[in-house]
Scaffold this motif. Structure first.
Motif, mmCIF file in Angstrom:
data_model
loop_
_atom_site.group_PDB
_atom_site.id
_atom_site.type_symbol
_atom_site.label_atom_id
_atom_site.label_comp_id
_atom_site.label_asym_id
_atom_site.label_seq_id
_atom_site.Cartn_x
_atom_site.Cartn_y
_atom_site.Cartn_z
ATOM 1 N N ILE A 123 0.846 -1.199 0.000
ATOM 2 C CA ILE A 123 0.000 0.000 0.000
ATOM 3 C C ILE A 123 0.882 1.249 0.000
ATOM 4 O O ILE A 123 0.659 2.190 -0.768
ATOM 5 N N LEU A 124 1.894 1.256 0.840
ATOM 6 C CA LEU A 124 2.789 2.408 0.924
ATOM 7 C C LEU A 124 3.572 2.601 -0.374
ATOM 8 O O LEU A 124 3.755 3.734 -0.827
ATOM 9 N N VAL A 125 4.003 1.521 -0.995
ATOM 10 C CA VAL A 125 4.686 1.613 -2.295
ATOM 11 C C VAL A 125 3.773 2.318 -3.294
ATOM 12 O O VAL A 125 4.194 3.236 -4.007
ATOM 13 N N GLN A 126 2.515 1.907 -3.333
ATOM 14 C CA GLN A 126 1.567 2.518 -4.276
ATOM 15 C C GLN A 126 1.318 3.990 -3.942
ATOM 16 O O GLN A 126 1.252 4.833 -4.832
ATOM 17 N N GLN A 127 1.195 4.289 -2.655
ATOM 18 C CA GLN A 127 0.985 5.677 -2.249
ATOM 19 C C GLN A 127 2.158 6.561 -2.673
ATOM 20 O O GLN A 127 1.950 7.672 -3.161
ATOM 21 N N LEU A 128 3.366 6.069 -2.486
ATOM 22 C CA LEU A 128 4.541 6.843 -2.873
ATOM 23 C C LEU A 128 4.632 6.981 -4.386
ATOM 24 O O LEU A 128 4.950 8.057 -4.901
ATOM 25 N N ALA A 129 4.335 5.905 -5.104
ATOM 26 C CA ALA A 129 4.371 5.946 -6.570
ATOM 27 C C ALA A 129 3.353 6.940 -7.116
ATOM 28 O O ALA A 129 3.611 7.638 -8.098
ATOM 29 N N ASP A 130 2.191 7.013 -6.454
ATOM 30 C CA ASP A 130 1.127 7.934 -6.873
ATOM 31 C C ASP A 130 1.298 9.333 -6.288
ATOM 32 O O ASP A 130 0.464 10.209 -6.537
ATOM 33 N N GLU A 131 2.345 9.515 -5.482
ATOM 34 C CA GLU A 131 2.609 10.777 -4.789
ATOM 35 C C GLU A 131 1.376 11.278 -4.041
ATOM 36 O O GLU A 131 0.981 12.442 -4.139
ATOM 37 N N GLU A 132 0.807 10.364 -3.270
ATOM 38 C CA GLU A 132 -0.355 10.725 -2.462
ATOM 39 C C GLU A 132 0.058 11.704 -1.371
ATOM 40 O O GLU A 132 1.242 11.854 -1.074
ATOM 41 N N PRO A 133 -0.917 12.370 -0.758
ATOM 42 C CA PRO A 133 -0.602 13.389 0.256
ATOM 43 C C PRO A 133 0.281 12.858 1.390
ATOM 44 O O PRO A 133 0.182 11.695 1.785
ATOM 45 N N LEU A 134 1.105 13.740 1.876
ATOM 46 C CA LEU A 134 2.061 13.413 2.923
ATOM 47 C C LEU A 134 1.403 12.723 4.111
ATOM 48 O O LEU A 134 1.903 11.705 4.597
ATOM 49 N N ASN A 135 0.277 13.244 4.574
ATOM 50 C CA ASN A 135 -0.358 12.671 5.770
ATOM 51 C C ASN A 135 -0.785 11.221 5.551
ATOM 52 O O ASN A 135 -0.708 10.406 6.471
ATOM 53 N N GLN A 136 -1.219 10.871 4.339
ATOM 54 C CA GLN A 136 -1.613 9.487 4.060
ATOM 55 C C GLN A 136 -0.395 8.563 4.075
ATOM 56 O O GLN A 136 -0.450 7.452 4.626
ATOM 57 N N CYS A 137 0.694 9.016 3.475
ATOM 58 C CA CYS A 137 1.922 8.217 3.459
ATOM 59 C C CYS A 137 2.471 8.035 4.873
ATOM 60 O O CYS A 137 2.886 6.933 5.254
#
Length: 133
Positions: free
Chosen positions: A29-43
């Motif tokens: 999940i975190l890999v995908q969040q970082l790849a998608d450059e999701e908001p800092l708080n979500q990461c």
């Protein structure tokens, strides 16, 4: 518990195996969040979830090894401490918005964790299974 191709890191201890699955799911999940450059708080929330899951797993695993008098418990605990230190550094990368570096670091750490599950965790599991036989 039988080993299968999807989960080569199974130890035969359901609690440990379920925790392994959960840790890998959080990493993915975190890999995908970082790849998608999701908001800092979500990461950062995912990082916190991951570190808490690792701490819980390591605490449970270490108690299990100590109870079973596993001879390499100290070395195994040292590996756990190293992983937790590196995951803490990952949080710093994310906090400073170094997403690309955090992503490549996390992918490396995922393979590192898998290697640990496939090697070090299998060794203690085999030791304990052998003792129980």
């Amino acid at each position: 518990m039988k080993k299968n191709k999807k989960s080569p890191y199974l130890t035969g201890f359901s609690q440990m195996d379920e925790q392994h699955d959960g840790i890998l799911q959080i990493i993915d999940i975190l890999v995908q969040q970082l790849a998608d450059e999701e908001p800092l708080n979500q990461c950062l929330e995912s990082c916190t979830t991951l570190i808490n899951a690792l701490r819980q797993h390591y605490d449970d695993e270490e108690r299990f090894m100590l109870k079973s008098f596993y001879p390499d418990t100290e070395g195994h605990i040292g590996q756990h401490m190293t992983y937790l230190n590196h995951f803490s550094k990952l949080v710093n990368l994310i906090q400073t918005s170094h997403y690309a570096l955090a992503l490549s670091t996390l992918k490396f750490m995922r393979s590192w964790i898998l290697d640990h599950m496939n090697d070090a965790d299998k060794k203690y599991a085999d030791f304990i299974h052998h003792q129980s036989a």
